[in-house]
Design a protein around this motif. Sequence first.
Motif, PDB file in Angstrom:
ATOM      1  N   VAL A 108       0.863  -1.172   0.000  1.00 13.99           N
ATOM      2  CA  VAL A 108       0.000   0.000   0.000  1.00 13.99           C
ATOM      3  C   VAL A 108       0.904   1.228   0.000  1.00 13.99           C
ATOM      4  O   VAL A 108       1.761   1.374   0.865  1.00 13.99           O
ATOM      5  N   VAL A 109       0.703   2.070  -1.018  1.00 12.53           N
ATOM      6  CA  VAL A 109       1.506   3.285  -1.121  1.00 12.53           C
ATOM      7  C   VAL A 109       0.582   4.486  -0.974  1.00 12.53           C
ATOM      8  O   VAL A 109      -0.452   4.563  -1.644  1.00 12.53           O
ATOM      9  N   ALA A 110       0.946   5.400  -0.078  1.00 13.89           N
ATOM     10  CA  ALA A 110       0.159   6.628   0.074  1.00 13.89           C
ATOM     11  C   ALA A 110       0.877   7.759  -0.634  1.00 13.89           C
ATOM     12  O   ALA A 110       2.078   7.954  -0.438  1.00 13.89           O
ATOM     13  N   LEU A 111       0.136   8.480  -1.484  1.00 10.42           N
ATOM     14  CA  LEU A 111       0.675   9.675  -2.140  1.00 10.42           C
ATOM     15  C   LEU A 111       0.172  10.873  -1.366  1.00 10.42           C
ATOM     16  O   LEU A 111      -1.041  11.086  -1.271  1.00 10.42           O
ATOM     17  N   ILE A 112       1.094  11.643  -0.795  1.00 10.36           N
ATOM     18  CA  ILE A 112       0.668  12.848  -0.085  1.00 10.36           C
ATOM     19  C   ILE A 112       1.376  14.050  -0.699  1.00 10.36           C
ATOM     20  O   ILE A 112       2.350  13.908  -1.443  1.00 10.36           O
ATOM     21  N   GLY A 113       0.840  15.222  -0.362  1.00  8.57           N
ATOM     22  CA  GLY A 113       1.441  16.447  -0.892  1.00  8.57           C
ATOM     23  C   GLY A 113       0.391  17.527  -0.988  1.00  8.57           C
ATOM     24  O   GLY A 113      -0.808  17.234  -0.960  1.00  8.57           O
ATOM     25  N   PRO A 114       0.840  18.775  -1.118  1.00 10.86           N
ATOM     26  CA  PRO A 114      -0.119  19.875  -1.213  1.00 10.86           C
ATOM     27  C   PRO A 114      -0.954  19.773  -2.488  1.00 10.86           C
ATOM     28  O   PRO A 114      -0.567  19.070  -3.429  1.00 10.86           O
ATOM     29  N   SER A 115      -2.093  20.470  -2.525  1.00 13.21           N
ATOM     30  CA  SER A 115      -2.907  20.405  -3.734  1.00 13.21           C
ATOM     31  C   SER A 115      -2.149  21.078  -4.871  1.00 13.21           C
ATOM     32  O   SER A 115      -1.418  22.036  -4.651  1.00 13.21           O
ATOM     33  N   GLY A 116      -2.306  20.520  -6.068  1.00 13.97           N
ATOM     34  CA  GLY A 116      -1.542  21.021  -7.204  1.00 13.97           C
ATOM     35  C   GLY A 116      -0.176  20.372  -7.321  1.00 13.97           C
ATOM     36  O   GLY A 116       0.600  20.712  -8.205  1.00 13.97           O
ATOM     37  N   SER A 117       0.116  19.412  -6.448  1.00 18.35           N
ATOM     38  CA  SER A 117       1.442  18.783  -6.491  1.00 18.35           C
ATOM     39  C   SER A 117       1.530  17.726  -7.590  1.00 18.35           C
ATOM     40  O   SER A 117       2.612  17.270  -7.923  1.00 18.35           O
ATOM     41  N   GLY A 118       0.377  17.326  -8.138  1.00 15.18           N
ATOM     42  CA  GLY A 118       0.384  16.351  -9.223  1.00 15.18           C
ATOM     43  C   GLY A 118       0.018  14.948  -8.787  1.00 15.18           C
ATOM     44  O   GLY A 118       0.004  14.024  -9.603  1.00 15.18           O
ATOM     45  N   LYS A 119      -0.330  14.761  -7.518  1.00 14.23           N
ATOM     46  CA  LYS A 119      -0.571  13.391  -7.050  1.00 14.23           C
ATOM     47  C   LYS A 119      -1.823  12.775  -7.671  1.00 14.23           C
ATOM     48  O   LYS A 119      -1.809  11.601  -8.056  1.00 14.23           O
ATOM     49  N   SER A 120      -2.895  13.576  -7.792  1.00 15.92           N
ATOM     50  CA  SER A 120      -4.100  13.034  -8.438  1.00 15.92           C
ATOM     51  C   SER A 120      -3.852  12.760  -9.919  1.00 15.92           C
ATOM     52  O   SER A 120      -4.314  11.757 -10.461  1.00 15.92           O
ATOM     53  N   THR A 121      -3.111  13.650 -10.565  1.00 14.33           N
ATOM     54  CA  THR A 121      -2.801  13.447 -11.984  1.00 14.33           C
ATOM     55  C   THR A 121      -1.988  12.168 -12.172  1.00 14.33           C
ATOM     56  O   THR A 121      -2.251  11.386 -13.091  1.00 14.33           O
ATOM     57  N   LEU A 122      -1.027  11.942 -11.275  1.00 12.09           N
ATOM     58  CA  LEU A 122      -0.232  10.721 -11.353  1.00 12.09           C
ATOM     59  C   LEU A 122      -1.146   9.497 -11.250  1.00 12.09           C
ATOM     60  O   LEU A 122      -1.045   8.553 -12.038  1.00 12.09           O
ATOM     61  N   LEU A 177      -6.910   7.699 -17.430  1.00 13.57           N
ATOM     62  CA  LEU A 177      -7.955   8.727 -17.488  1.00 13.57           C
ATOM     63  C   LEU A 177      -7.299  10.041 -17.876  1.00 13.57           C
ATOM     64  O   LEU A 177      -7.932  10.921 -18.454  1.00 13.57           O
ATOM     65  N   VAL A 178      -6.029  10.180 -17.535  1.00 11.87           N
ATOM     66  CA  VAL A 178      -5.194  11.250 -18.074  1.00 11.87           C
ATOM     67  C   VAL A 178      -4.107  10.562 -18.889  1.00 11.87           C
ATOM     68  O   VAL A 178      -3.496   9.614 -18.425  1.00 11.87           O
ATOM     69  N   MET A 179      -3.924  11.020 -20.117  1.00 14.31           N
ATOM     70  CA  MET A 179      -2.957  10.355 -20.987  1.00 14.31           C
ATOM     71  C   MET A 179      -1.571  10.981 -20.796  1.00 14.31           C
ATOM     72  O   MET A 179      -1.398  12.178 -21.031  1.00 14.31           O
ATOM     73  N   PRO A 180      -0.593  10.204 -20.328  1.00 16.17           N
ATOM     74  CA  PRO A 180       0.747  10.766 -20.128  1.00 16.17           C
ATOM     75  C   PRO A 180       1.355  11.207 -21.459  1.00 16.17           C
ATOM     76  O   PRO A 180       0.949  10.734 -22.522  1.00 16.17           O
ATOM     77  N   GLU A 181       2.339  12.108 -21.383  1.00 16.94           N
ATOM     78  CA  GLU A 181       3.000  12.570 -22.608  1.00 16.94           C
ATOM     79  C   GLU A 181       4.332  11.895 -22.837  1.00 16.94           C
ATOM     80  O   GLU A 181       4.870  11.912 -23.942  1.00 16.94           O
ATOM     81  N   LEU A 195      -0.447   6.412 -29.497  1.00 13.76           N
ATOM     82  CA  LEU A 195      -1.406   6.309 -28.406  1.00 13.76           C
ATOM     83  C   LEU A 195      -2.087   4.947 -28.477  1.00 13.76           C
ATOM     84  O   LEU A 195      -2.434   4.482 -29.559  1.00 13.76           O
ATOM     85  N   PRO A 196      -2.247   4.288 -27.328  1.00 18.00           N
ATOM     86  CA  PRO A 196      -2.916   2.993 -27.369  1.00 18.00           C
ATOM     87  C   PRO A 196      -4.331   3.100 -27.937  1.00 18.00           C
ATOM     88  O   PRO A 196      -5.016   4.088 -27.717  1.00 18.00           O
ATOM     89  N   ALA A 197      -4.742   2.087 -28.688  1.00 18.65           N
ATOM     90  CA  ALA A 197      -6.082   2.084 -29.271  1.00 18.65           C
ATOM     91  C   ALA A 197      -7.137   2.061 -28.160  1.00 18.65           C
ATOM     92  O   ALA A 197      -6.869   1.631 -27.041  1.00 18.65           O
ATOM     93  N   VAL A 198      -8.332   2.544 -28.541  1.00 15.14           N
ATOM     94  CA  VAL A 198      -9.417   2.666 -27.570  1.00 15.14           C
ATOM     95  C   VAL A 198      -9.678   1.360 -26.817  1.00 15.14           C
ATOM     96  O   VAL A 198      -9.835   1.341 -25.601  1.00 15.14           O
ATOM     97  N   ARG A 199      -9.693   0.245 -27.561  1.00 17.38           N
ATOM     98  CA  ARG A 199      -9.973  -1.039 -26.912  1.00 17.38           C
ATOM     99  C   ARG A 199      -8.843  -1.467 -25.969  1.00 17.38           C
ATOM    100  O   ARG A 199      -9.087  -2.061 -24.918  1.00 17.38           O
ATOM    101  N   GLU A 200      -7.600  -1.151 -26.389  1.00 14.90           N
ATOM    102  CA  GLU A 200      -6.449  -1.469 -25.534  1.00 14.90           C
ATOM    103  C   GLU A 200      -6.510  -0.675 -24.233  1.00 14.90           C
ATOM    104  O   GLU A 200      -6.234  -1.201 -23.158  1.00 14.90           O
ATOM    105  N   GLN A 201      -6.873   0.610 -24.388  1.00 14.92           N
ATOM    106  CA  GLN A 201      -7.018   1.447 -23.193  1.00 14.92           C
ATOM    107  C   GLN A 201      -8.049   0.851 -22.243  1.00 14.92           C
ATOM    108  O   GLN A 201      -7.830   0.765 -21.034  1.00 14.92           O
ATOM    109  N   ALA A 202      -9.173   0.440 -22.814  1.00 17.85           N
ATOM    110  CA  ALA A 202     -10.263  -0.084 -21.987  1.00 17.85           C
ATOM    111  C   ALA A 202      -9.819  -1.342 -21.240  1.00 17.85           C
ATOM    112  O   ALA A 202     -10.099  -1.522 -20.056  1.00 17.85           O
ATOM    113  N   ARG A 203      -9.085  -2.198 -21.958  1.00 15.49           N
ATOM    114  CA  ARG A 203      -8.643  -3.442 -21.326  1.00 15.49           C
ATOM    115  C   ARG A 203      -7.663  -3.143 -20.188  1.00 15.49           C
ATOM    116  O   ARG A 203      -7.718  -3.724 -19.121  1.00 15.49           O
ATOM    117  N   PHE A 204      -6.784  -2.175 -20.457  1.00 20.15           N
ATOM    118  CA  PHE A 204      -5.801  -1.777 -19.453  1.00 20.15           C
ATOM    119  C   PHE A 204      -6.513  -1.266 -18.194  1.00 20.15           C
ATOM    120  O   PHE A 204      -6.183  -1.632 -17.073  1.00 20.15           O
TER     121      PHE A 204
END
Lengths: 253, 221
Positions: free
Chosen positions: A32-46, A53-57, A76-85
């Motif tokens: 179990v890993v906890a991600l903590i940090g101030p808001s805007g730190s990027g933890k939710s995006t990670l 749900l957010v596509m990395p660059e 970019l992974p195909a739509v079906r591949e994304q869904a399976r992932f």
Amino acid sequence: MSYKIEVSGLRKSFGSLTVLRDINLKVESGQVVALIGPSGSGKSTLLRCLNLLVMPEGGAVRIGKDSFAFGDGSKLPAVREQARFRSNTGMVFQHFNLFPHMTVVQNVMEGPVSVKAMPKPQAEELARKLLAKVGLSDKVDVFPNKLSGGQKQRVAIARALAMEPEVMLFDEATSALDPELVGEVLGVMRDLAAEGMTMIIVTHEIGFAREVADRVVFMRDGVIVEEGPAREVIGEPKQEATRAFLSHFHNRG
Amino acid sequence: MDYTWNFDIVWSYRWIFLTGTAVTIGITIAVVVLGLVAGLIAGIAQLSRSPTLRWLSWAYIEMFRLTPLLVLLLWFYYALPIMTGIKLDAVTASVVTLTLYGGSFYAEIIRGGIVSIEPGQSEAGLALGMTPARVMRRIVLPQAIKRMIPPLMNQSIIQFKNTSLVSVLAVPDLLYQGQVAAMDTYRALEVYTVIAAIYVVVLLPLTAIVKRAEKRLAQSN
């Protein structure tokens, strides 16, 4: 040592704003890993990059046997591949996002029935079992708008578990709850951790992170500032930024 | 006012009014059904990832939404044949025009209904492993349609009244038949009063249904 989740060189920006820069993270199976940090730190995006749900660059993400590379030269992974992932990770959202047009049991059945084509009787049996596990056997046939926030979030956890994912992701799962309802949701998460589920938790519940997480990752400005065993990062942080962030919590409690 | 009402003459035209009403209702059903198809296509195209589809649907919607219906009717009947050589008979021209006109309004209602569903709903569906198309079918549309029904019904009521404009192309709808009767009998007052009453009587139950649907929607939210 086998890692269930491996993130390397992950990058993401929204327009000119860089939210994640070169994130590397490995999570062992059952950890179990906890991600903590101030808001805007990027933890939710990670967290949202982990189920696309957010596509990395740039960089790469591996969960279990599935992996994707992003950025130059990789399509970019195909739509079906994304869904399976995505079907291999369970996601629990801050605002529950239950389907209001379905009853509690239908919410939990929806994934297995519509994604895995599981026969309905079998899916219903699975759903009832999971709802019993989160303590909601008496709410099976009601609609979500009749539930408290804590009950909604427990249904959402059961819904995610119904896909039998290898990994569970919690995005501030208790932040929208009234204080007296936080405990029941944390209780379910504690049970899951004890069963050996691999989990990444974005949270502001520092006490819970210290108690349940094996490791804590502190993020600020899109980078991982400090990571290590929960007791060390929260108890004796090495970095000034971590100490500054945690002092808000110590002062309060 | 010492006008002597005479509804007996109107009564003798009852069969003509009846066939006129039937034509009006028939045209309405056709343009509502076809208009919903046009609106669904244009509304979903508005949300497409393809810029071309988005532009085309935008152009269609704005062109029809912003032109007066009477102008459109005359254009399709008198101008289209000159431009393209395609000559539509009056009924076809009426149905095509009203379909495209109504469809442009339906499209906005349908697009608006879909985007009114919180993004969290789609995210929850995607997170379970659904494809975007399945999310649309299983999660978004069932909720969006419920919200669309009252405004779609209101728009259809407007469409019913809009059909009266086809009388300018001599389509034998309720209003056209009324004009014939009024001219025959010199009883404009009685005839047009009855015509107006028929529109109201047909629509009254529909507005009651819309009200009930709106109330039920408010409760379920």
